[in-house]
Structure formats: C-alpha cells, structure tokens
Scaffold this active site. Structure first.
Site, PDB file in Angstrom:
ATOM      1  N   GLY A  30       0.856  -1.192   0.000  1.00  0.00           N
ATOM      2  CA  GLY A  30       0.000   0.000   0.000  1.00  0.00           C
ATOM      3  C   GLY A  30       0.882   1.228   0.000  1.00  0.00           C
ATOM      4  CB  ILE A  35      -0.406   5.599   5.499  1.00  0.00           C
ATOM      5  CG1 ILE A  35      -1.606   6.151   6.263  1.00  0.00           C
ATOM      6  CG2 ILE A  35       0.650   5.088   6.483  1.00  0.00           C
ATOM      7  CD1 ILE A  35      -2.442   5.084   6.952  1.00  0.00           C
ATOM      8  N   GLY A  36       1.262   5.251   2.925  1.00  0.00           N
ATOM      9  CA  GLY A  36       2.386   4.510   2.348  1.00  0.00           C
ATOM     10  C   GLY A  36       3.521   5.398   1.867  1.00  0.00           C
ATOM     11  NE  ARG A 104     -12.558   6.431  11.024  1.00  0.00           N
ATOM     12  CZ  ARG A 104     -12.898   7.065  12.136  1.00  0.00           C
ATOM     13  NH1 ARG A 104     -14.171   7.175  12.483  1.00  0.00           N
ATOM     14  NH2 ARG A 104     -11.973   7.605  12.908  1.00  0.00           N
ATOM     15  CG  ASN A 142      -8.294   1.524  10.968  1.00  0.00           C
ATOM     16  OD1 ASN A 142      -8.057   0.940  12.018  1.00  0.00           O
ATOM     17  ND2 ASN A 142      -7.983   2.806  10.770  1.00  0.00           N
ATOM     18  CG  ASP A 173      -4.633   4.739  19.333  1.00  0.00           C
ATOM     19  OD1 ASP A 173      -5.320   5.580  18.725  1.00  0.00           O
ATOM     20  OD2 ASP A 173      -4.695   3.526  19.115  1.00  0.00           O
ATOM     21  NE  ARG A 176      -4.872  10.891  16.311  1.00  0.00           N
ATOM     22  CZ  ARG A 176      -5.376   9.941  15.530  1.00  0.00           C
ATOM     23  NH1 ARG A 176      -5.845   8.824  16.055  1.00  0.00           N
ATOM     24  NH2 ARG A 176      -5.446  10.132  14.239  1.00  0.00           N
ATOM     25  CG  HIS A 200      -6.441   1.938  16.137  1.00  0.00           C
ATOM     26  ND1 HIS A 200      -5.938   3.117  16.662  1.00  0.00           N
ATOM     27  CD2 HIS A 200      -6.721   2.219  14.846  1.00  0.00           C
ATOM     28  CE1 HIS A 200      -5.919   4.040  15.731  1.00  0.00           C
ATOM     29  NE2 HIS A 200      -6.392   3.533  14.619  1.00  0.00           N
TER      30      HIS A 200
HETATM   31  P1  NAD Z   1      -5.136   5.519   0.856  1.00  0.00           P
HETATM   32  O1  NAD Z   1      -6.380   5.206   0.122  1.00  0.00           O
HETATM   33  O2  NAD Z   1      -4.537   6.863   0.703  1.00  0.00           O
HETATM   34  O3  NAD Z   1      -4.017   4.459   0.483  1.00  0.00           O
HETATM   35  C1  NAD Z   1      -4.267   3.090   0.499  1.00  0.00           C
HETATM   36  C2  NAD Z   1      -3.405   2.452  -0.555  1.00  0.00           C
HETATM   37  O4  NAD Z   1      -3.660   1.042  -0.533  1.00  0.00           O
HETATM   38  C3  NAD Z   1      -3.698   2.936  -1.997  1.00  0.00           C
HETATM   39  O5  NAD Z   1      -2.531   3.392  -2.616  1.00  0.00           O
HETATM   40  C4  NAD Z   1      -4.246   1.692  -2.679  1.00  0.00           C
HETATM   41  O6  NAD Z   1      -3.892   1.598  -4.056  1.00  0.00           O
HETATM   42  C5  NAD Z   1      -3.579   0.598  -1.863  1.00  0.00           C
HETATM   43  N1  NAD Z   1      -4.196  -0.707  -2.008  1.00  0.00           N
HETATM   44  C6  NAD Z   1      -5.513  -1.025  -2.109  1.00  0.00           C
HETATM   45  N2  NAD Z   1      -5.653  -2.344  -2.280  1.00  0.00           N
HETATM   46  C7  NAD Z   1      -4.407  -2.875  -2.256  1.00  0.00           C
HETATM   47  C8  NAD Z   1      -3.901  -4.188  -2.384  1.00  0.00           C
HETATM   48  N3  NAD Z   1      -4.699  -5.235  -2.562  1.00  0.00           N
HETATM   49  N4  NAD Z   1      -2.570  -4.364  -2.337  1.00  0.00           N
HETATM   50  C9  NAD Z   1      -1.731  -3.316  -2.157  1.00  0.00           C
HETATM   51  N5  NAD Z   1      -2.157  -2.047  -2.044  1.00  0.00           N
HETATM   52  C10 NAD Z   1      -3.489  -1.836  -2.093  1.00  0.00           C
HETATM   53  O7  NAD Z   1      -5.441   5.222   2.406  1.00  0.00           O
HETATM   54  P2  NAD Z   1      -4.530   5.643   3.662  1.00  0.00           P
HETATM   55  O8  NAD Z   1      -4.954   6.965   4.153  1.00  0.00           O
HETATM   56  O9  NAD Z   1      -3.112   5.389   3.351  1.00  0.00           O
HETATM   57  O10 NAD Z   1      -5.040   4.575   4.759  1.00  0.00           O
HETATM   58  C11 NAD Z   1      -4.777   3.210   4.602  1.00  0.00           C
HETATM   59  C12 NAD Z   1      -5.391   2.410   5.741  1.00  0.00           C
HETATM   60  O11 NAD Z   1      -4.759   2.733   6.984  1.00  0.00           O
HETATM   61  C13 NAD Z   1      -6.874   2.666   5.965  1.00  0.00           C
HETATM   62  O12 NAD Z   1      -7.534   1.448   6.214  1.00  0.00           O
HETATM   63  C14 NAD Z   1      -6.905   3.533   7.214  1.00  0.00           C
HETATM   64  O13 NAD Z   1      -8.116   3.431   7.916  1.00  0.00           O
HETATM   65  C15 NAD Z   1      -5.757   2.942   7.981  1.00  0.00           C
HETATM   66  N6  NAD Z   1      -5.202   3.786   9.063  1.00  0.00           N
HETATM   67  C16 NAD Z   1      -4.818   3.164  10.199  1.00  0.00           C
HETATM   68  C17 NAD Z   1      -4.260   3.892  11.233  1.00  0.00           C
HETATM   69  C18 NAD Z   1      -3.811   3.211  12.490  1.00  0.00           C
HETATM   70  O14 NAD Z   1      -3.561   3.887  13.497  1.00  0.00           O
HETATM   71  N7  NAD Z   1      -3.614   1.909  12.518  1.00  0.00           N
HETATM   72  C19 NAD Z   1      -4.108   5.274  11.108  1.00  0.00           C
HETATM   73  C20 NAD Z   1      -4.512   5.880   9.934  1.00  0.00           C
HETATM   74  C21 NAD Z   1      -5.080   5.115   8.901  1.00  0.00           C
HETATM   75  C1  LMR Z   2      -6.698   7.056  13.085  1.00  0.00           C
HETATM   76  O1  LMR Z   2      -6.762   6.764  14.283  1.00  0.00           O
HETATM   77  O2  LMR Z   2      -6.420   8.207  12.711  1.00  0.00           O
HETATM   78  C2  LMR Z   2      -6.914   5.987  12.067  1.00  0.00           C
HETATM   79  O3  LMR Z   2      -7.384   4.814  12.629  1.00  0.00           O
HETATM   80  C3  LMR Z   2      -7.728   6.435  10.907  1.00  0.00           C
HETATM   81  C4  LMR Z   2      -9.161   6.677  11.249  1.00  0.00           C
HETATM   82  O4  LMR Z   2     -10.037   6.126  10.560  1.00  0.00           O
HETATM   83  O5  LMR Z   2      -9.449   7.435  12.160  1.00  0.00           O
END
Ligand code: NAD
Ligand code: LMR
Length: 344
Positions: A30, A35-36, A104, A142, A173, A176, A200
């Site tokens: 990703g 994030i990536g 989200r 998530n 978490d 923050r 989370h």
């Molecule tokens: P984003 O849409 O900007 O990026 C997600 C990336 O995943 C995209 O580039 C997409 O092409 C890629 N992707 C989709 N399917 C894929 C697959 N099968 N294989 C490889 N790559 C694939 O989203 P984001 O803002 O980077 O968020 C990504 C995830 O992280 C979300 O589920 C978000 O809720 C989660 N997140 C978690 C936390 C945490 O604290 N754990 C914090 C923030 C976001």
């Molecule tokens: C966060 O805590 O910021 C992430 O889990 C992304 C979200 O959906 O809030």
C-alpha cells in the site's frame, strides 16, 4: 540525513549509520497511498534497512523512483501486481508493513471499512504466509481490531503463525495522547508519556492517565479529564472531519508507523534491549475476559514480542473504561476470525 528526534533515531541506532547495514529488507504494502508514501519516505532514513520494497496495486514505480534518489544507503524497489510483483516484493522480507486499504470518510466508523479492507488484508496475508512466512507483520489497515485476527487466522491455516511476529500498529494512539496531554498541561511531549491499552477504535482505546509520569497530574474525574479521554479515543475522527472526505490521518500515522518499525528494527536487527512500544497483539492480559488480542506496552526482542506488560495499577474510572472496551473488542476480533474461517 535529517533527524526525526530521539523517538525515531535513538543514539544506539545512529551508531549503525556509518557502516553498511546488514541485509534487512522491509516491505510496505500500500506504499503509494496516503500513509504509504510518507511512511516509505521516513523508512528510507533508517540505517537499519538495506532494502525498501514498495508494493501497491498502482503508482509504485513512480514512488519508488522518487524515493530511490534520497542519498541514504538502502536500495529501493517498486512493484505492482504485474510480473509476480507481490511475491518478489515480499521474498526475504524481515518486516512487512501493511497500510493497504481504504480510509474513512466523515460519518463512518472503522468497522464500516471491514467489507473492503478485510479481503485486501486477507489476500496480502496469504501472500506473506507463502513468500515470507517468518517476517514480522505490522498491520495498519483498519479496522485493526479485526484485521490483526484476520492475518493470524490466515497464518494459522498455512501453519506459519507465530504470535511474536504479528502486530497491530496502535502507536498513533500514544503519539496523539502524548501531544494532547502536553498541550493541556503545558509540558514537553518528552515528559507527557501516556500508556494506552485496549484496541484501536473509539471506546476500545483506553488511556491510563493515572499512570502519566514525571509529576504530571490528571484528575481522575471531571469535565477536563472526560474531554481529554474522549479526544484520545476519537482523535482519528478529528482528522477525518478536518480532511472533509479526503481521507483520514496519513502524516501522523506515517510518523507513528515509522516509529514502530524502527523500534522493531532496533530490537531485532540492532539487538537493542529494553525497547518498549504499545501494540495490539495476541495477549494473555485480557484472555480471561474472552479477549484474545489486546494492546498494552510490549517489550520487543530479537524474535519480536518478548514480554507483554500488564495493565499496572488502575483507577476505578480506568477499570470502567476497560470494561466498556471488552464487548466491542470481543465482537471485532470474532468478526475477523469468522471472516477467514467462513471464506474457505
Ligand atoms: P489511501 O487510500 O490513501 O491508500 C491506500 C493504498 O492502498 C492505496 O494506494 C491503494 O492503491 C492501496 N491498495 C488497495 N488495495 C491494495 C492491495 N490489494 N494491495 C496493495 N495495495 C493496495 O489510504 P490511507 O490513508 O493510506 O489509509 C490506509 C489504511 O490505513 C486505511 O484502512 C486507514 O483506515 C488505515 N489507518 C490506520 C491507522 C492506524 O492507526 N492503525 C491510522 C490511519 C489510517
Ligand atoms: C486514526 O486513528 O487516525 C486511524 O485509525 C484512521 C481513522 O479512521 O481514524
């Protein structure tokens, strides 16, 4: 190389930076996402990584070409699904970080992402179990409370599950919570260390404010404390609202994800002792309440999880917060387990 501060590149790690790193491959799945990209940028600065392997279904060649020009010693490679890209991206990885999946939009809960992200994470986990079964898997996608059990069930089916090597990344978490306490109390973030346990999402995020050290006192009850707890539990919503349909936390998450990855590298590759991070892992801490996965502070060691710390002494209010988290965690975890076991 610019420094991200002590939390990211501690003195013990900087000691490795002058010599060529050992062969340590870290894959980001990703990697072209919100994030990536910044996460990969931050990881490019780690002297403990020799190969940064970037995989996404789109746009990875450009991201990899861009990051590859940064003058740190790690080699950067980019892959898409073409030409067996996922297998090549994963082969020989020491750590796989997974931020793949949708974020989200306002009004959604993290659980609303399940229908899309569960399948993405399951398929990536299958590939990890096949191509790098000994890798440490760091799940960011998530809903973390469900995606971590999904990865575990996939690895179990492949006979490759090692609970010491599977982590739900909950670092954001505590990042923050530390910042919010520092702002509220007018103290440095270095001093405002907050233990956050549970999971989370919303009420499963439980800050243990009675344990904040360094003479910082937070009242057990009252409007200010209630608002602080709510802000820590729903900090993600603050960002989702502010981004207004354009996603959720990406930059602070990249910082937090890089911090966790770097801590794991310090413990595994750097052989540093006493490295402690909060993380959502298979845990005995709440097992008697039927909660198989739970986040607490965990000491990391050469094989990943070394010592899962307990909850310490809790105030009556914190006991209640944990009680409220339990049914939600049970539900989220069961949903992840059922997803894999019902999909044969
Ligand atoms: P984003 O849409 O900007 O990026 C997600 C990336 O995943 C995209 O580039 C997409 O092409 C890629 N992707 C989709 N399917 C894929 C697959 N099968 N294989 C490889 N790559 C694939 O989203 P984001 O803002 O980077 O968020 C990504 C995830 O992280 C979300 O589920 C978000 O809720 C989660 N997140 C978690 C936390 C945490 O604290 N754990 C914090 C923030 C976001
Ligand atoms: C966060 O805590 O910021 C992430 O889990 C992304 C979200 O959906 O809030």
């Amino acid at each position: 190389m610019f420094s991200l501060g002590r939390a990211f590149v501690p003195a013990a790690t900087r000691a490795f930076s002058t010599s060529a790193p050992r062969s340590t491959k870290v894959a980001v799945l990703g990697a072209a996402g919100g994030i990536g990209q910044p996460l990969s940028l931050l990881l490019k600065q780690s002297p403990l990584i020799s190969q940064l392997s970037l995989y996404d279904i789109v746009n990875t060649p450009g991201v990899a070409a861009d990051i590859a020009h940064i003058n740190t010693d790690s080699k950067v490679t980019g892959y898409t699904p073409e030409n067996n890209g996922l297998a090549t991206a994963l082969k020989d990885s020491h750590i796989v970080v997974i931020p793949a999946g949708v974020p989200r939009k306002p009004g959604m809960t993290r659980d609303d992402l399940f229908n899309t992200n569960a399948g993405i994470v399951r398929d990536l986990a299958i590939a990890c179990a096949e191509h790098c079964p000994k890798a440490h898997i760091l799940v960011i996608s998530n809903p973390v409370n469900s995606t971590v059990p999904i990865v575990a069930e996939v690895f179990k089916k492949k006979g490759a599950f090692d609970p010491r090597r599977l982590f739900g990344v909950t670092t954001l978490d505590v990042v923050r919570a530390s910042r919010f306490v520092s702002e509220l109390k007018g103290v440095s973030c270095e001093d405002a260390k907050v233990t956050v346990v549970g999971g989370h999402s919303g009420v499963t995020i439980v800050p243990l404010l009675s344990q904040v050290p360094n003479g910082i006192t937070i009242a057990e009850t009252g409007a200010e404390t209630e608002a602080l707890i709510k802000r820590i539990q729903f900090g993600g919503d603050e960002v989702v609202k502010a981004k207004d349909g354009k996603g959720s936390a990406t930059l602070s998450m990249a910082f937090a994800g890089a911090r966790f990855t770097q801590s794991l590298l310090r413990a595994t590759v750097g052989k540093e002792t006493g490295v402690v991070e909060p993380t959502f892992v298979q845990s005995p801490v709440m097992a008697d309440k039927g909660v198989e996965y739970f986040a607490t502070n965990v000491e990391l060691g050469p094989d990943g999880v070394k010592n899962i710390q307990g909850l310490g002494s809790l105030s009556a209010s914190e006991e209640k917060l944990i009680e409220a988290a339990v049914p939600e965690l049970q539900k989220n975890i069961a949903k992840g387990v059922a997803f894999v076991n019902g999909s044969d």
